[in-house]
Design a protein around this motif. Structure first.
Motif, PDB file in Angstrom:
ATOM      1  N   LEU A 270      36.253 -43.396 -18.471  1.00  6.02           N
ATOM      2  CA  LEU A 270      36.532 -42.005 -18.816  1.00  6.02           C
ATOM      3  C   LEU A 270      37.541 -41.909 -19.953  1.00  6.02           C
ATOM      4  O   LEU A 270      37.445 -41.048 -20.835  1.00  6.02           O
TER       5      LEU A 270
ATOM      6  N   THR B 134      39.163 -30.952 -23.989  1.00  6.58           N
ATOM      7  CA  THR B 134      38.268 -31.941 -23.386  1.00  6.58           C
ATOM      8  C   THR B 134      38.952 -33.284 -23.233  1.00  6.58           C
ATOM      9  O   THR B 134      38.847 -33.945 -22.191  1.00  6.58           O
TER      10      THR B 134
ATOM     11  N   ILE C 161      39.225 -34.812 -19.524  1.00  2.00           N
ATOM     12  CA  ILE C 161      38.505 -36.036 -19.166  1.00  2.00           C
ATOM     13  C   ILE C 161      39.484 -37.142 -18.814  1.00  2.00           C
ATOM     14  O   ILE C 161      39.301 -37.882 -17.854  1.00  2.00           O
TER      15      ILE C 161
ATOM     16  N   LEU D 289      40.839 -36.590 -15.430  1.00  2.00           N
ATOM     17  CA  LEU D 289      39.876 -36.994 -14.395  1.00  2.00           C
ATOM     18  C   LEU D 289      39.855 -38.514 -14.268  1.00  2.00           C
ATOM     19  O   LEU D 289      39.494 -39.069 -13.239  1.00  2.00           O
TER      20      LEU D 289
ATOM     21  N   ASN E 207      33.531 -37.550 -11.738  1.00  2.00           N
ATOM     22  CA  ASN E 207      32.697 -38.096 -12.810  1.00  2.00           C
ATOM     23  C   ASN E 207      31.678 -37.069 -13.289  1.00  2.00           C
ATOM     24  O   ASN E 207      31.423 -36.924 -14.489  1.00  2.00           O
TER      25      ASN E 207
ATOM     26  N   ALA F 236      33.485 -34.595 -15.388  1.00  2.00           N
ATOM     27  CA  ALA F 236      33.805 -35.192 -16.680  1.00  2.00           C
ATOM     28  C   ALA F 236      32.570 -35.208 -17.575  1.00  2.00           C
ATOM     29  O   ALA F 236      32.636 -34.882 -18.767  1.00  2.00           O
TER      30      ALA F 236
END
Lengths: 676, 148
Positions: free
Chosen positions: A14, A61, A65, A68, A210, A213
């Motif tokens: 990620l 973003t 991400i 996460l 996930n 993301a």
């Protein structure tokens, strides 16, 4: 108490995704940013919004991400309102910052805008962190928080300055700085963030993270894709617009041919090449005969169509052998590299004239024009484009002077002629301004009574440097330049003023050029002059030549009719020298003929005699008065009277003279008084 | 046909083949080419007409809707293989004189081809489809006389 910094537990997949998105998103954002900086004030808000959209979304973003990607052994959730707020902060903040920085004229605004971008990145991060809900205690290191904000602001200001100033590598350096702003902020910010007392109840669902993301990444990819398409599209539109602008700047809009500027550049190129290859180039300057007449008679729409067709015919004749251009008006130019010409230049010129002179059928009209060409060869008579064009113009002028549908090749003598013509023209203009033109009068005698019956007004020009100049020298020049209108009006006014002081039996003849009669306002000018000077219309005779009638212009015919109806008489001058068509006399309102003096020079010539007799008889029969010109002897006077010429003019009776010298019996001064 | 909506014109002109091509085979080849292209272009543009050729001189009649006719004539004027192009007549007309001919070749009887039909008609009069025929025939003859 278990203590954990988030830096230690990463899902590297990620994190890598976040990095890729951060870099590509920043690239798009910086690209749009530089467009905002370059755009017009009107377009700046739109580009700024697009750039802010891409930039803000990249920041958001990247942040989410990577968040996460931090796996904690504790349940994690995101507060929906704050999450939405964080993306709004990112987009609005970055957009406004970019918009302000885009006013590149003022560096303080660029710096301020950059700082706002940095602040927006920071605000997004910390609002985002506020949305990050974990089941633990959170500790903040305030020094690191301040450091992270400082880094983001500095890097953003640097990016703004690069976008504003950098000449080269603007995109990579700008992108690098923008990426630096995001990453330093994020990771310094994360270092400032510590969680303690993690409850180990039930860890978050990794699969769900996930999926989230991936969804965010896809959205971001859409934004990146849109940005890329925008870039490609605008590049293409720009290229097309630039190409069209370039074409417009280089070509004549009407005919699609290259314009003067383009032609000049290409000709200059040819000269540069010729220096190495020693190959010559020939230049044609082409001008239509009578184009103005077509435009006046049939209107501009047909005139424009004619020019387009002339351009097409010209290109068809050249068949790729040379470059042609329209210089404006009805003037065209052709450059012919000698290597491409297989036929003689003269033949090509004649061919062009022949093809351009063929009739044109336009909207039901038959349009006929001719063409004249001036030719000049380089390197013999021109060492650069300017000189060549000038010389071709000189040759064209000579061709026009020689008559219609002709070509003339340049030679240095033409330059001297052109100079003499220019100097004469300048003197004529000065002469008009200084009132150097005077009117003299040549009295005419009635054959039957032997009394004076009128006079012809003749223009005289006495120039300080040139001395007296013959009208034969300056009248053609004045007709060509249109100055004749001014001179003609002046002569008419002066002649009428003087004639108004004569006895009412004396008429006055004034010569009128075809150019004057072409003017639709001529008749009203004549009537106004008569009124102003108080001369009766019946005492004025206007002398025209056959050339006037040959042109067969609608305006002229109308003007002659108006003058005739207004009581002014029309005289046909120099009869017997030109076509001398009898139909002119019937078709037009002609009141008088003047038989040319050449018929009276040889009174013993039987042919001349019978011609004079025939013309006079014909005139008298159809009610047209006949005047004999050039009467120099007693014998000629008798002959003219005998043949039926009712009026006579010539040195035998009186020479042209200034109004003050007119004889007493002409002026009607009491004869007994003057004899006494 | 829609042609009746716009005014119908007829143009009559003469021209010569440029020097050196008068009697040679080259002249003949150009004539054939002119006939062939005329037929093709005229059929496409709804034009009809007739061509007469003798000793390097052409006399050609073309008729049809004004716009198409003017464009065709302009294309002919761009062709510099011909010279001394002279317009004899350009006027409106109420009906076509050669309504069934894309380009009738009137100078050689054997070459009179009716569009999409077999060769026919030994006389110019037979090519004409309207009452102006006599006038046109006279014009052609007159021009032929003047041109030879």
């Amino acid at each position: 108490m278990s203590m954990q910094t988030l830096m230690t537990q990463h899902d590297f997949g990620l994190i890598a995704l976040a990095l890729v998105i951060c870099i590509s998103g920043s690239l798009i954002a910086v690209n749009l940013w530089s467009r905002a900086a370059a755009a017009t004030a009107q377009n700046k808000p739109h580009w700024s919004f697009l750039a802010g959209m891409a930039g803000g979304a990249s920041v958001w973003t990247t942040h989410f991400i990577s968040m996460l990607g931090h796996h904690l052994e504790t349940p994690v959730s995101f507060d929906p309102e704050l999450t939405i707020l964080s993306i709004a902060v990112a987009i609005v903040g970055v957009s406004s910052g970019i918009f302000i920085s885009a006013f590149v004229g003022r560096i303080e605004l660029t710096i301020l805008g950059g700082a706002i971008v940095g602040a927006a990145i920071s605000a997004m991060h910390y609002v985002g962190m506020a949305a990050y809900r974990i089941d633990a205690t959170v500790l903040w290191n305030e020094g690191l928080v301040a450091l992270s904000i400082a880094c983001a602001v500095l890097a953003s200001v640097a990016a703004a300055l690069v976008v504003r100033n950098a000449k080269a590598y603007k995109l990579p350096i700008g992108t690098l700085l923008f990426v630096a702003a995001i990453i330093t902020l994020h990771f310094t910010g994360m270092m400032a963030f510590t969680v303690v007392d993690i409850s180990t109840s039930s860890p978050s669902d990794v699969d769900q993270f996930n999926a989230m993301a991936s969804a965010i990444a896809i959205c971001m990819l859409l934004i990146i894709g849109t940005g890329l398409s925008t870039r490609v599209l605008t590049d293409r539109t720009d290229a097309r617009a630039a190409k069209r602008l370039r074409h417009q700047a280089m070509h004549d809009m009407m005919t699609g041919l290259p314009n003067r500027r383009h032609f000049h550049e290409r000709l200059a190129d040819t000269f540069r090449e010729a220096k190495t290859t020693h190959a010559g180039v020939t230049l044609f300057m082409i001008d239509l005969d009578d184009f103005k007449t077509v435009n006046d008679a049939l209107g501009h729409a047909i005139g424009d169509e004619l020019l387009r067709r002339v351009g097409d015919r010209l290109e068809a004749v050249l068949d790729g052998r040379g470059m042609c251009a329209r210089f404006g008006g009805d003037e065209f130019a052709v450059a012919l590299p000698k290597t491409k010409i297989t036929i003689k230049i003269d033949e090509l010129a004649a061919l062009i004239i022949e093809v351009l002179s063929r009739p044109y059928l336009i909207e039901g009209h038959v349009v006929e024009v001719g063409a004249s060409i001036g030719i000049v060869c380089a390197p013999e008579f021109g060492s650069d484009a300017n000189e060549l064009i000038q010389n071709a113009d000189v040759a064209l002028y000579a061709a026009k002077d020689a008559g219609r549908k002709t070509y003339q090749t340049f030679h240095p003598d033409l330059m001297a002629e052109a100079r003499a013509r220019r100097s004469l023209e300048a003197d004529v203009r000065r002469g008009l301004a200084r009132d150097e033109f005077a009117v003299h009068f040549q009295p005419l005698k009635d054959s039957a009574s032997g009394q004076f019956c009128g006079a012809e007004a003749l223009v005289r020009w006495n120039n300080a440097e040139r001395g007296p100049v013959s009208p034969a020298e300056f009248i053609p020049l004045m007709e060509r330049t249109g100055l004749i209108k001014q001179l003609g009006e002046r002569i008419l006014r002066m002649a009428c003023e003087v004639a108004a002081t004569w006895p009412a039996t004396m008429h006055i003849s004034v010569n009128v050029s075809p150019i004057q009669l072409e003017s639709p306002s001529f008749a009203s000018f004549v009537f106004a002059t008569l009124e102003k000077t108080g001369l009766a219309a019946s005492r004025l005779e206007l002398e025209i030549t056959e050339t006037t009638l040959l042109i067969d212009s609608q305006t002229t015919v109308k003007t002659l009719g108006d003058l005739h109806r207004g009581g002014v008489r029309i005289t046909l001058d120099d009869f017997g020298t030109g076509f001398s068509s009898m139909t002119y006399l019937v078709r037009h309102p002609i009141s008088r003929l003047k038989i040319d003096k050449s018929f009276f020079n040889a009174p013993n010539d039987a042919v001349s005699k019978s011609l004079v007799r025939a013309i006079a008889q014909f005139g008298n029969n159809i009610g047209i008065a006949v005047t004999a010109e050039g009467i120099e002897t007693d014998e000629q006077a008798d002959f003219a009277a005998h043949c039926g010429c009712c009026v006579q003019q010539g040195y035998f009776h009186a020479r042209p003279m200034p109004p003050a010298d007119l004889p007493h019996d002409f002026l009607g001064v009491d004869r007994t008084q003057s004899a006494a | 046909m829609s042609e009746e909506q716009s005014a119908m014109y007829r143009v009559l002109y003469r021209s010569r083949l440029r020097d050196g091509r008068n009697h040679s085979e080259g002249g003949d080849a150009i004539l054939r080419e002119i006939l062939l292209t005329s037929k093709r272009n005229n059929a496409a543009a709804n034009l009809t007409g007739a061509l007469l050729y003798l000793n390097g001189t052409f006399v050609k009649a073309l008729e049809g809707p004004g716009n198409a006719l003017e464009q065709r004539f302009e294309a002919i004027c761009r062709d510099h293989r011909q010279t001394d192009l002279e317009l004899i007549d350009f006027d409106t007309t109420s009906e076509r004189a050669f309504s069934s001919w894309a380009m009738a070749d009137v100078n050689r009887h054997s070459r009179c081809e009716r569009t999409g039909d077999h060769p026919i008609g030994p006389r110019l009069d037979a090519l004409l489809d309207c009452e102006d025929a006599a006038v046109l025939v006279a014009r052609f003859r007159q021009q032929l006389g003047a041109g030879s």
